[in-house]
Write a protein that holds these residues in place. Structure first.
Motif, PDB file in Angstrom:
ATOM      1  N   GLY A 197       0.802  -1.219   0.000  1.00 59.71           N
ATOM      2  CA  GLY A 197       0.000   0.000   0.000  1.00 59.71           C
ATOM      3  C   GLY A 197       0.826   1.256   0.000  1.00 59.71           C
ATOM      4  O   GLY A 197       0.392   2.287   0.482  1.00 59.71           O
ATOM      5  N   ASP A 198       2.069   1.209  -0.502  1.00 64.65           N
ATOM      6  CA  ASP A 198       2.949   2.388  -0.549  1.00 64.65           C
ATOM      7  C   ASP A 198       2.246   3.527  -1.284  1.00 64.65           C
ATOM      8  O   ASP A 198       1.701   3.343  -2.360  1.00 64.65           O
ATOM      9  N   GLU A 199       2.266   4.703  -0.716  1.00 58.96           N
ATOM     10  CA  GLU A 199       1.453   5.805  -1.229  1.00 58.96           C
ATOM     11  C   GLU A 199       1.727   6.178  -2.678  1.00 58.96           C
ATOM     12  O   GLU A 199       0.808   6.334  -3.447  1.00 58.96           O
ATOM     13  N   PRO A 200       3.018   6.355  -3.101  1.00 56.56           N
ATOM     14  CA  PRO A 200       3.224   6.736  -4.477  1.00 56.56           C
ATOM     15  C   PRO A 200       2.645   5.738  -5.462  1.00 56.56           C
ATOM     16  O   PRO A 200       2.050   6.108  -6.457  1.00 56.56           O
ATOM     17  N   ALA A 201       2.811   4.396  -5.187  1.00 60.28           N
ATOM     18  CA  ALA A 201       2.267   3.386  -6.083  1.00 60.28           C
ATOM     19  C   ALA A 201       0.752   3.419  -6.071  1.00 60.28           C
ATOM     20  O   ALA A 201       0.094   3.264  -7.078  1.00 60.28           O
ATOM     21  N   LYS A 202       0.156   3.624  -4.904  1.00 60.64           N
ATOM     22  CA  LYS A 202      -1.291   3.634  -4.782  1.00 60.64           C
ATOM     23  C   LYS A 202      -1.903   4.784  -5.557  1.00 60.64           C
ATOM     24  O   LYS A 202      -2.922   4.647  -6.231  1.00 60.64           O
ATOM     25  N   ARG A 203      -1.299   5.960  -5.482  1.00 55.58           N
ATOM     26  CA  ARG A 203      -1.854   7.121  -6.175  1.00 55.58           C
ATOM     27  C   ARG A 203      -1.879   6.934  -7.683  1.00 55.58           C
ATOM     28  O   ARG A 203      -2.705   7.503  -8.373  1.00 55.58           O
ATOM     29  N   LEU A 204      -0.987   6.125  -8.216  1.00 53.87           N
ATOM     30  CA  LEU A 204      -0.947   5.920  -9.657  1.00 53.87           C
ATOM     31  C   LEU A 204      -2.200   5.196 -10.152  1.00 53.87           C
ATOM     32  O   LEU A 204      -2.553   5.310 -11.315  1.00 53.87           O
ATOM     33  N   THR A 205      -2.847   4.453  -9.284  1.00 49.68           N
ATOM     34  CA  THR A 205      -4.013   3.670  -9.712  1.00 49.68           C
ATOM     35  C   THR A 205      -5.315   4.140  -9.064  1.00 49.68           C
ATOM     36  O   THR A 205      -6.321   3.441  -9.137  1.00 49.68           O
ATOM     37  N   ASP A 206      -5.287   5.286  -8.443  1.00 41.19           N
ATOM     38  CA  ASP A 206      -6.500   5.785  -7.796  1.00 41.19           C
ATOM     39  C   ASP A 206      -7.598   6.112  -8.804  1.00 41.19           C
ATOM     40  O   ASP A 206      -8.771   5.883  -8.552  1.00 41.19           O
ATOM     41  N   TYR A 207      -7.202   6.684  -9.939  1.00 42.01           N
ATOM     42  CA  TYR A 207      -8.184   7.118 -10.938  1.00 42.01           C
ATOM     43  C   TYR A 207      -8.126   6.204 -12.155  1.00 42.01           C
ATOM     44  O   TYR A 207      -7.077   5.976 -12.725  1.00 42.01           O
ATOM     45  N   GLN A 208      -9.289   5.685 -12.532  1.00 38.83           N
ATOM     46  CA  GLN A 208      -9.401   4.805 -13.688  1.00 38.83           C
ATOM     47  C   GLN A 208     -10.189   5.528 -14.784  1.00 38.83           C
ATOM     48  O   GLN A 208     -11.209   5.042 -15.274  1.00 38.83           O
ATOM     49  N   THR A 209      -9.722   6.685 -15.169  1.00 35.37           N
ATOM     50  CA  THR A 209     -10.411   7.481 -16.184  1.00 35.37           C
ATOM     51  C   THR A 209     -10.236   6.840 -17.554  1.00 35.37           C
ATOM     52  O   THR A 209      -9.107   6.522 -17.950  1.00 35.37           O
ATOM     53  N   PRO A 210     -11.321   6.636 -18.309  1.00 33.43           N
ATOM     54  CA  PRO A 210     -11.195   6.069 -19.659  1.00 33.43           C
ATOM     55  C   PRO A 210     -10.298   6.952 -20.530  1.00 33.43           C
ATOM     56  O   PRO A 210     -10.381   8.184 -20.482  1.00 33.43           O
TER      57      PRO A 210
END
Length: 415
Positions: A197-210
């Motif tokens: 759950g490392d924050e930088p990695a998590k933020r990369l997948t927070d948004y699943q915008t088409p």
């Protein structure tokens, strides 16, 4: 809680990652100095460099695009080992093939390996070590691209061959592949011991915008164009400095190699220094200051009053542009919004590939048809275009913030 053994393992892997990024930068520093000799060996015109750049960048973009899939299937250690081996064999292959088209074809494999190394290490460091070490990782690339021209100049002046530089770097890449094989267990163990759950990695997948939504945003395309122009200009000076100085301005080979190396040396110093002041200055001021310095350097290169002023111009441009790429990358969400940031970053990396292939190649075509002295003028035009485009992007961003503030209040807008 990480044990002492885990910490030591992590430090060892970081050192290996830094060495890998030095190796990644080495080939980028070879081509500019080696190109006059390479084209003489194969009897190809000045603008044929565009063919090699195109295949290298094509391979780079393909492996970068699929790096996530490869990481999930192979793991970072195996992927890096295979990539270094592929790159090393391709670079050595450059020196043994008898025909130009074969070297161009090998460029695909060199690009495939380089793209996987670049994307794999960037992803791993971002996920497990954070932003601070990422800055030093990219500084390591600067070290490699600074050493590259020195190696090529050494081969040209002492052995009278461009083969030496590519053979040394190719052997180094293969040795690095062996190091990755020997440390496979360390890479796997460290990945298991770092929280997922490392924050930088998590933020990369927070948004699943088409992606289709991102493609409809004008500010996204403006952001992509920034990277196309910047990386095109950065690589153009690195590629063409040596040829401009030796074939058009009559500068001695060894001295011209020093000039080319000074560009990447000050580039590396500038990136290290920028990491120390960026918090105080902010990304926007860094970019404007860097572009102003690059414009001044391009003017000095066009003026060409003396050999000393040539090295000052080249070194100034290297120092000035150093912080621009990381500043633009870190500021992506401010330009396009959080929802489109992840998609835009991928598009920006693709744009760097196109910029590296198209802009230096186009300059080569113009140099072939007009004169090598067109190179500094082209650089001035690209930097001026980049300055104007960035000014437009900043103003549009301020207008957007003002509109949001009017609707939600200044506190929410800033947030």
């Amino acid at each position: 809680m990480p044990t002492n053994k885990t910490r030591v393992s992590g430090i060892g892997l970081i050192v290996l990652a830094f060495v890998a990024f030095i190796a990644l930068g080495l080939p980028d520093g070879l081509l500019g100095v080696g190109w006059p000799s390479i084209r003489d060996s194969f009897a190809v015109p000045l603008d044929a460099i565009g063919m090699l750049l195109t295949t290298v960048i094509a391979g780079y973009m393909i492996s970068s695009f699929f790096s996530g899939f490869l990481l999930s299937r192979l793991g970072v250690g195996r992927m890096l080992a295979a990539s270094c081996l592929l790159t090393g064999m391709a670079l050595i292959g450059y020196t043994v093939v008898p025909h130009w088209w074969m070297m161009v074809a090998l460029g695909v494999f060199a690009g495939l390996g380089a793209g996987a190394i670049d994307a794999g290490l960037n992803t791993y460091v971002a996920a497990h070590f954070g932003e601070t070490l990422m800055q030093w990782l990219h500084a390591s690339w600067g070290v490699g691209v600074t050493i590259g021209p020195i190696l090529m100049t050494l081969g040209l002046t002492t052995l009278n061959t461009w083969h030496f530089g590519y053979q040394i770097v190719g052997i180094f890449q293969i040795a690095l592949a062996i190091c990755f094989v020997l440390t496979l267990a360390m890479w796997a163990s460290h990945a298991r011991n770092v929280p997922s759950g490392d924050e930088p990695a998590k933020r990369l997948t927070d948004y699943q915008t088409p992606m289709i939504e991102t493609l409809r945003q004008p500010q996204v395309w403006l952001s992509v164009m920034l990277f196309f122009l910047y990386v095109g200009a950065e690589s153009s000076l690195g590629i063409w400095t040596y040829t401009l100085l030796t074939e058009s301005r009559g500068v001695d080979q060894a001295l011209a190699g020093f000039f080319a190396g000074s560009y990447w040396f000050t580039f590396t110093i500038g990136r290290i220094a920028a990491g120390m002041i960026t918090i105080r200055t902010g990304a926007t001021r860094l970019v404007f200051t860097g572009l102003s310095g690059a414009l001044l350097g391009a003017v000095l290169l066009i003026w060409n009053p003396s050999q000393l002023m040539n090295v000052v111009a080249v070194a100034l441009i290297g120092l000035a542009i150093a912080p621009i790429f990381p500043a633009l990358m870190s500021d992506t969400s401010m330009r396009v919004g959080d929802h489109h940031a992840a998609n835009t970053i991928g598009m920006q990396m693709t744009a760097t590939g196109f910029g590296t292939a198209v802009i230096p190649g186009l300059m080569g075509v113009l140099a072939q048809r007009v004169s090598l002295e067109i190179i500094p003028l082209c650089l001035l035009v690209v930097y001026a275009s980049l300055f104007g485009l960035y000014l437009l992007v900043v103003r549009l961003r301020r207008v957007s913030v003002t509109v949001v503030a009017a609707k939600t209040g200044p506190t929410q807008a800033i947030k």
